[in-house]
Design a protein around this motif. Sequence first.
Motif, PDB file in Angstrom:
ATOM      1  N   ILE A 150      -1.179   5.429 -10.024  1.00  7.97           N
ATOM      2  CA  ILE A 150      -1.699   6.840  -9.881  1.00  7.97           C
ATOM      3  C   ILE A 150      -2.320   6.523  -8.368  1.00  7.97           C
ATOM      4  CG2 ILE A 150      -3.510   8.487 -10.527  1.00  7.97           C
ATOM      5  CD1 ILE A 150      -3.296   7.260 -13.273  1.00  7.97           C
ATOM      6  N   ARG A 151      -1.952   7.428  -7.440  1.00  9.27           N
ATOM      7  CA  ARG A 151      -2.019   7.036  -5.811  1.00  9.27           C
ATOM      8  C   ARG A 151      -2.396   8.339  -5.077  1.00  9.27           C
ATOM      9  NH1 ARG A 151       2.674   5.122  -3.709  1.00  9.27           N
ATOM     10  NH2 ARG A 151       3.889   5.226  -5.696  1.00  9.27           N
ATOM     11  N   GLY A 152      -3.202   8.214  -4.179  1.00  6.16           N
ATOM     12  CA  GLY A 152      -3.435   9.290  -3.183  1.00  6.16           C
ATOM     13  C   GLY A 152      -2.546   8.882  -1.698  1.00  6.16           C
ATOM     14  N   ARG A 153      -2.100   9.690  -1.252  1.00 11.75           N
ATOM     15  CA  ARG A 153      -1.070   9.704  -0.183  1.00 11.75           C
ATOM     16  C   ARG A 153      -1.404  10.405   0.793  1.00 11.75           C
ATOM     17  NH1 ARG A 153       5.383  10.523  -0.297  1.00 11.75           N
ATOM     18  NH2 ARG A 153       4.987  12.676  -0.504  1.00 11.75           N
ATOM     19  N   ILE A 154      -1.677   9.774   2.178  1.00 16.89           N
ATOM     20  CA  ILE A 154      -1.856  10.631   3.589  1.00 16.89           C
ATOM     21  C   ILE A 154      -1.046  10.330   4.341  1.00 16.89           C
ATOM     22  CG2 ILE A 154      -3.763   9.134   4.006  1.00 16.89           C
ATOM     23  CD1 ILE A 154      -5.135  11.429   5.379  1.00 16.89           C
ATOM     24  N   GLY A 155      -0.541  11.481   5.441  1.00 18.11           N
ATOM     25  CA  GLY A 155       0.609  11.024   6.332  1.00 18.11           C
ATOM     26  C   GLY A 155       0.491  12.012   7.441  1.00 18.11           C
ATOM     27  N   VAL A 156       1.307  11.799   8.547  1.00 16.78           N
ATOM     28  CA  VAL A 156       1.593  12.491   9.510  1.00 16.78           C
ATOM     29  C   VAL A 156       2.899  12.619   9.693  1.00 16.78           C
ATOM     30  CG1 VAL A 156       1.515  10.320  11.131  1.00 16.78           C
ATOM     31  CG2 VAL A 156       0.794  12.736  12.033  1.00 16.78           C
ATOM     32  N   LEU A 157       3.357  13.924  10.352  1.00 17.40           N
ATOM     33  CA  LEU A 157       4.716  14.321  10.670  1.00 17.40           C
ATOM     34  C   LEU A 157       5.054  13.819  11.847  1.00 17.40           C
ATOM     35  CD1 LEU A 157       4.768  17.740   9.104  1.00 17.40           C
ATOM     36  CD2 LEU A 157       5.732  15.751   8.231  1.00 17.40           C
ATOM     37  N   ALA A 158       5.971  12.820  12.010  1.00 17.95           N
ATOM     38  CA  ALA A 158       6.631  12.427  13.450  1.00 17.95           C
ATOM     39  C   ALA A 158       7.154  13.429  13.929  1.00 17.95           C
ATOM     40  CB  ALA A 158       7.297  10.927  13.246  1.00 17.95           C
ATOM     41  N   THR A 159       8.001  14.144  13.049  1.00 18.69           N
ATOM     42  CA  THR A 159       8.913  15.338  13.578  1.00 18.69           C
ATOM     43  C   THR A 159       8.754  16.191  12.202  1.00 18.69           C
ATOM     44  OG1 THR A 159      10.788  14.674  12.109  1.00 18.69           O
ATOM     45  CG2 THR A 159      10.728  13.952  14.593  1.00 18.69           C
ATOM     46  N   PRO A 160       9.018  17.488  12.270  1.00 20.81           N
ATOM     47  CA  PRO A 160       8.909  18.463  11.071  1.00 20.81           C
ATOM     48  C   PRO A 160       9.529  17.908   9.812  1.00 20.81           C
ATOM     49  CG  PRO A 160       9.509  19.704  12.803  1.00 20.81           C
ATOM     50  CD  PRO A 160       9.664  18.210  13.391  1.00 20.81           C
ATOM     51  N   ASN A 161      10.528  17.046  10.068  1.00 22.96           N
ATOM     52  CA  ASN A 161      11.197  16.490   8.778  1.00 22.96           C
ATOM     53  C   ASN A 161      10.908  15.080   8.308  1.00 22.96           C
ATOM     54  OD1 ASN A 161      12.423  19.028   9.361  1.00 22.96           O
ATOM     55  ND2 ASN A 161      14.197  18.319   8.136  1.00 22.96           N
ATOM     56  N   TRP A 162      10.337  14.422   9.369  1.00 18.98           N
ATOM     57  CA  TRP A 162      10.016  13.099   8.980  1.00 18.98           C
ATOM     58  C   TRP A 162       8.213  12.580   8.870  1.00 18.98           C
ATOM     59  CZ3 TRP A 162      12.482   8.805   7.673  1.00 18.98           C
ATOM     60  CH2 TRP A 162      12.048   7.526   7.896  1.00 18.98           C
ATOM     61  N   LEU A 163       7.998  12.156   7.684  1.00 17.56           N
ATOM     62  CA  LEU A 163       6.774  11.762   7.263  1.00 17.56           C
ATOM     63  C   LEU A 163       6.762  10.614   7.052  1.00 17.56           C
ATOM     64  CD1 LEU A 163       3.994  12.762   5.968  1.00 17.56           C
ATOM     65  CD2 LEU A 163       5.121  12.555   3.612  1.00 17.56           C
ATOM     66  N   ILE A 164       5.557  10.070   7.941  1.00 18.04           N
ATOM     67  CA  ILE A 164       5.050   8.491   7.714  1.00 18.04           C
ATOM     68  C   ILE A 164       3.624   8.470   7.273  1.00 18.04           C
ATOM     69  CG2 ILE A 164       4.457   6.651   8.919  1.00 18.04           C
ATOM     70  CD1 ILE A 164       6.463   7.631  11.236  1.00 18.04           C
ATOM     71  N   TYR A 165       3.502   7.713   6.088  1.00 16.94           N
ATOM     72  CA  TYR A 165       2.355   7.737   5.063  1.00 16.94           C
ATOM     73  C   TYR A 165       1.708   6.420   4.839  1.00 16.94           C
ATOM     74  CZ  TYR A 165       5.294   7.047   1.101  1.00 16.94           C
ATOM     75  OH  TYR A 165       6.438   6.731   0.338  1.00 16.94           O
ATOM     76  N   ALA A 166       0.503   6.491   4.469  1.00 14.61           N
ATOM     77  CA  ALA A 166      -0.087   5.329   3.858  1.00 14.61           C
ATOM     78  C   ALA A 166      -0.554   5.858   2.273  1.00 14.61           C
ATOM     79  CB  ALA A 166      -1.434   5.113   4.750  1.00 14.61           C
ATOM     80  N   THR A 167      -0.599   4.860   1.383  1.00 13.50           N
ATOM     81  CA  THR A 167      -0.877   5.225  -0.043  1.00 13.50           C
ATOM     82  C   THR A 167      -1.806   4.130  -0.494  1.00 13.50           C
ATOM     83  OG1 THR A 167       0.144   5.734  -2.112  1.00 13.50           O
ATOM     84  CG2 THR A 167       1.189   4.312  -0.692  1.00 13.50           C
ATOM     85  N   GLY A 168      -2.547   4.783  -1.683  1.00 14.94           N
ATOM     86  CA  GLY A 168      -3.345   3.586  -2.255  1.00 14.94           C
ATOM     87  C   GLY A 168      -4.090   3.955  -3.589  1.00 14.94           C
ATOM     88  N   GLY A 169      -4.339   3.217  -4.504  1.00 13.52           N
ATOM     89  CA  GLY A 169      -4.777   3.608  -5.927  1.00 13.52           C
ATOM     90  C   GLY A 169      -4.846   2.705  -6.649  1.00 13.52           C
ATOM     91  N   ALA A 170      -4.733   3.226  -8.126  1.00 19.16           N
ATOM     92  CA  ALA A 170      -4.800   2.332  -9.342  1.00 19.16           C
ATOM     93  C   ALA A 170      -3.388   1.985  -9.683  1.00 19.16           C
ATOM     94  CB  ALA A 170      -5.444   3.212 -10.413  1.00 19.16           C
ATOM     95  N   ALA A 171      -3.296   0.783 -10.211  1.00 23.72           N
ATOM     96  CA  ALA A 171      -2.083   0.029 -10.740  1.00 23.72           C
ATOM     97  C   ALA A 171      -2.570  -0.236 -12.160  1.00 23.72           C
ATOM     98  CB  ALA A 171      -1.693  -1.057  -9.985  1.00 23.72           C
ATOM     99  N   ILE A 172      -1.407   0.110 -13.074  1.00 24.98           N
ATOM    100  CA  ILE A 172      -1.671  -0.099 -14.662  1.00 24.98           C
ATOM    101  C   ILE A 172      -0.483  -0.849 -15.309  1.00 24.98           C
ATOM    102  CG2 ILE A 172      -2.070   0.825 -16.494  1.00 24.98           C
ATOM    103  CD1 ILE A 172      -3.042   3.364 -15.014  1.00 24.98           C
ATOM    104  N   ALA A 173      -0.657  -1.904 -15.913  1.00 27.52           N
ATOM    105  CA  ALA A 173       0.174  -2.518 -16.532  1.00 27.52           C
ATOM    106  C   ALA A 173      -0.130  -3.509 -17.734  1.00 27.52           C
ATOM    107  CB  ALA A 173       1.016  -3.674 -15.590  1.00 27.52           C
ATOM    108  N   ASP A 174       0.984  -3.583 -18.786  1.00 33.04           N
ATOM    109  CA  ASP A 174       0.480  -4.192 -20.037  1.00 33.04           C
ATOM    110  C   ASP A 174       1.037  -5.951 -19.573  1.00 33.04           C
ATOM    111  OD1 ASP A 174      -0.105  -4.965 -22.563  1.00 33.04           O
ATOM    112  OD2 ASP A 174       1.712  -4.232 -23.550  1.00 33.04           O
ATOM    113  N   VAL A 175      -0.041  -6.724 -19.388  1.00 32.02           N
ATOM    114  CA  VAL A 175       0.173  -7.948 -19.200  1.00 32.02           C
ATOM    115  C   VAL A 175      -0.091  -9.033 -20.368  1.00 32.02           C
ATOM    116  CG1 VAL A 175      -0.788 -10.085 -17.711  1.00 32.02           C
ATOM    117  CG2 VAL A 175      -0.745  -7.641 -16.899  1.00 32.02           C
ATOM    118  N   LYS A 176       1.371  -9.911 -20.565  1.00 31.83           N
ATOM    119  CA  LYS A 176       1.237 -10.585 -21.754  1.00 31.83           C
ATOM    120  C   LYS A 176       1.157 -12.205 -21.151  1.00 31.83           C
ATOM    121  CE  LYS A 176       4.138  -7.265 -24.126  1.00 31.83           C
ATOM    122  NZ  LYS A 176       5.484  -7.138 -24.783  1.00 31.83           N
TER     123      LYS A 176
END
Length: 273
Positions: A150-176
């Motif tokens: 579950i992550r947030g995402r923030i980015g900038v448009l290098a062109t109107p069709n090209w998005l470059i972004y950074a993302t981060g948040g929570a990671a969840i897994a069933d570890v055995k």
Amino acid sequence: MKRVSLAISLILFGTMAASAADLAAHYTKAPVMAPSYNWTGFYVGGNVGGQWGSSNSNTSTVFDPFGYFADTSVTAVNAVGAQHINSSSVTGGLTAGYNWQVNNAVFGFQGDINYFGFKGSATGSAVYPCCAPVGFTVNSSVSADWLATIRGRIGVLATPNWLIYATGGAAIADVKGDFTFTDGFMTESGAIRDTRVGWTAGVGGEYAVGNGWSLKAEYLYVDLGRASMRSTNLGGVFGPFPASVFTHSADLKSNIVRVGVNYNFGGPAVARY
């Protein structure tokens, strides 16, 4: 005189007609507006890629006068029980999220669930310092079948069709995790079953190909922290030794690279000149 006036009138009329024709020839149409991709809106998609992860698994015990181990044996068991596991596998799954576009900035949130495929094991053996040639073996295995983020995402448009972004948040897994100790006379075992909530961060790029569709590539680093459990079930030929307490633990980290496709249900394209 009348003839002169008529001639002058004809000349003036012809001049005005020519000027009107010249103006018509230089008429310029308004520029045509070109559509620009609108990133705002709800989207769904899928992805596929690979993960390269590791786990530091650990089996350790403590010295107790009423326990099974000599103090030198405890040191040896703890040294062999510090193990490292590597894992790599194919991953894939589904994603959904929502974007807001403000000028050239795009921000939002997304969630995904993927087959993770983390699985690996390690084993180690040694001879008791006090009691050669009697030896012992420690085994460990760690796995996680699925991973959700579950992550947030923030980015900038290098062109109107090209998005470059950074993302981060929570990671969840069933570890055995599964762990065993044996020396031929005595055995001990422990198991971890823990839904871990850790963190993830990464970067990516997404390109809008039109009609709501976009292609993306993404890197994520995942750290699920460490899970642990205690065991007092050492037993065997010489009877139970609950005073010899074992601790088993494992962490899990992974690097994930994946590509995917999204479909944006957002509003109509924004017009631009």
